[in-house]
Each structure stands twice: as C-alpha cells, then as structure tokens.
Write an enzyme that holds these catalytic residues in place. Sequence first.
Site, mmCIF file in Angstrom:
data_model
loop_
_atom_site.group_PDB
_atom_site.id
_atom_site.type_symbol
_atom_site.label_atom_id
_atom_site.label_comp_id
_atom_site.label_asym_id
_atom_site.label_seq_id
_atom_site.Cartn_x
_atom_site.Cartn_y
_atom_site.Cartn_z
ATOM 1 C CG HIS A 1 -0.525 0.304 2.502
ATOM 2 N ND1 HIS A 1 -1.270 0.104 3.633
ATOM 3 C CD2 HIS A 1 0.663 0.801 2.957
ATOM 4 C CE1 HIS A 1 -0.581 0.470 4.697
ATOM 5 N NE2 HIS A 1 0.583 0.892 4.308
ATOM 6 C CD GLU B 1 -4.638 -0.833 3.155
ATOM 7 O OE1 GLU B 1 -3.635 -1.344 2.614
ATOM 8 O OE2 GLU B 1 -4.743 -0.728 4.391
HETATM 9 C C1 GLP Z 1 1.788 2.952 6.902
HETATM 10 C C2 GLP Z 1 1.334 4.316 6.390
HETATM 11 C C3 GLP Z 1 2.083 4.730 5.147
HETATM 12 C C4 GLP Z 1 3.521 4.291 5.278
HETATM 13 C C5 GLP Z 1 3.554 2.781 5.173
HETATM 14 C C6 GLP Z 1 4.909 2.192 5.513
HETATM 15 O O1 GLP Z 1 0.678 2.194 7.300
HETATM 16 N N1 GLP Z 1 -0.058 4.361 6.118
HETATM 17 O O2 GLP Z 1 1.991 6.119 4.948
HETATM 18 O O3 GLP Z 1 4.296 4.865 4.259
HETATM 19 O O4 GLP Z 1 2.525 2.191 5.947
HETATM 20 O O5 GLP Z 1 5.194 2.381 6.865
HETATM 21 P P1 GLP Z 1 6.630 2.132 7.507
HETATM 22 O O6 GLP Z 1 7.528 3.162 6.926
HETATM 23 O O7 GLP Z 1 6.436 2.285 8.991
HETATM 24 O O8 GLP Z 1 7.047 0.749 7.109
#
Ligand code: GLP
Length: 240
Positions: free
Chosen positions: A137, A142
């Site tokens: 995502h 999603e």
């Molecule tokens: C999260 C957020 C996103 C983010 C992604 C990756 O749920 N909704 O904006 O970029 O998933 O997150 P992370 O960098 O903590 O792996």
Amino acid sequence: MNTFIFKNPEIVSNKIADKIIKIVNDKPNAVICIAGGDTPLPVMKELVKRAKRKEVDFTKAYFVGLDEWIGLDKNTRGSCIQTLEDNLYAPLELKENQIIFFNGKANNLKKELDRINKFIQQCGLDFILLGIGMNGHIGFNEPGVNFSSDAQVVPLDNVTTTVMNKYFDEKLPLTEGITLGFKQILNAKELVLMATGLKKADIVKKTIDTPPTNELPATAIKLSKNKTSFFLDEDAANLL
Ligand code: GLP
C-alpha cells in the site's frame, strides 16, 4: 523510473534530504508531502539538522500530510500527524498555515476530503516522499484501490491492521484510513518511494517486477509521467 541503491538508511535519507532542500531552495513556497511511518524518520531528522544549520529555509514552504488513521489525531502517539509534528513540523517551528493535514477525528469526513482536495487542486504537490506497506500500500491506498481517485476514506486491509500495532502503545480498534489518492500522488512533480530494511525486500522486488495493477498499489507509481524514483538501501534491494 530510476532505482537508486545506497549502502544504508542514513545515506538514503541524506540523498532524499538533498533533493528536498534543493527543491525548497529553488522554490521557497514549494508544497512538500512526506509520508508518516517509520521509514522517513531519518529524512525528517536530516532536514531539521540542515535547517538549523541554515542550509535551507522552510518558512515559506507548505507541508501536506499523506494519510491518517480514522479516529486519531495528534493526541495519540503513533498517529501520522503526531509523527510528523514531533519529528519535523515542531522542530522546524512551522506555522499552522504551513501544515495541511487530514484530521482523522473530523466529524464530517466529506468536508475533510474536500478541504484537502481543494488545496491540492489549487497548489499541486512539488515533491512527495512515499513509504511502502508490507502489502504494497501507498498511504492508505490498499490493494484493490482505484488509481484515478482523489483523497478518500478507505477500509484498512488485514495486513495493515496487523502491522499497525508497531506504531501504538496499545491495541487500537482502527478500521479505516483517510489518504491522498493516486490521482494526486501521481501528479506530484517529483515522486520518491523510499524503502529500507530486509523486511521490505520482498514487496520491493514484487513492485519492481510487476506491471501496474491495483492489486499491488505501489505499482501505480510507474504510471506517473513525472520524475519518479525508488530510493533503497542494500537490504531493501536484497532480492533485486
Ligand atoms: C503505513 C502508512 C504509510 C507508510 C507505510 C509504511 O501504514 N499508512 O503512509 O508509508 O505504511 O510504513 P513504515 O515506513 O512504517 O514501514
């Protein structure tokens, strides 16, 4: 689309910070969007450090939020706004009018979407820094997402509701997110997808190998007509 691979997250972050600083130095009122989540944290740290050294002046720039959990605002540790506020906006001493962020606690979500859509329609995005979820995502776009959507409220995928526990002090009953849509993301003048760490290696490889499909939302970025790049560390690029 270019893929850049650097030794470690620190170097990846420095390179991305260089880009953002150049954009803001060339256009002081640039509109910048930086994703929440863990991945961009070292970029935020670098931007703050370099602003303190007066290498860049953010006082005229605008910062747009990518996404937020429905039901949360800055009072919950782990919300997207809290992450950005504590690590970037507050240390940069931004004024309120420089921050355009979804309120996940708004009573009228339709109004909230209209507010953000209107801003992006008027000002556009000069730069967007994206992370990638374990299910591919982007923001809260999603699997199954419509690639031509503006900002929208979406049900969270099962992978997201499992992974989200890493952000919060306690289990939260979150079921929806509010997010910029791909229509807006793909129109950003420059788009960088950042991924670091071995746990992202599999989804990064799938994204790079798969033609655009809404089953793997991150593949949408290949449809952007603007400058688009992957910035990876060696661990995230491990399977390429
Ligand atoms: C999260 C957020 C996103 C983010 C992604 C990756 O749920 N909704 O904006 O970029 O998933 O997150 P992370 O960098 O903590 O792996």
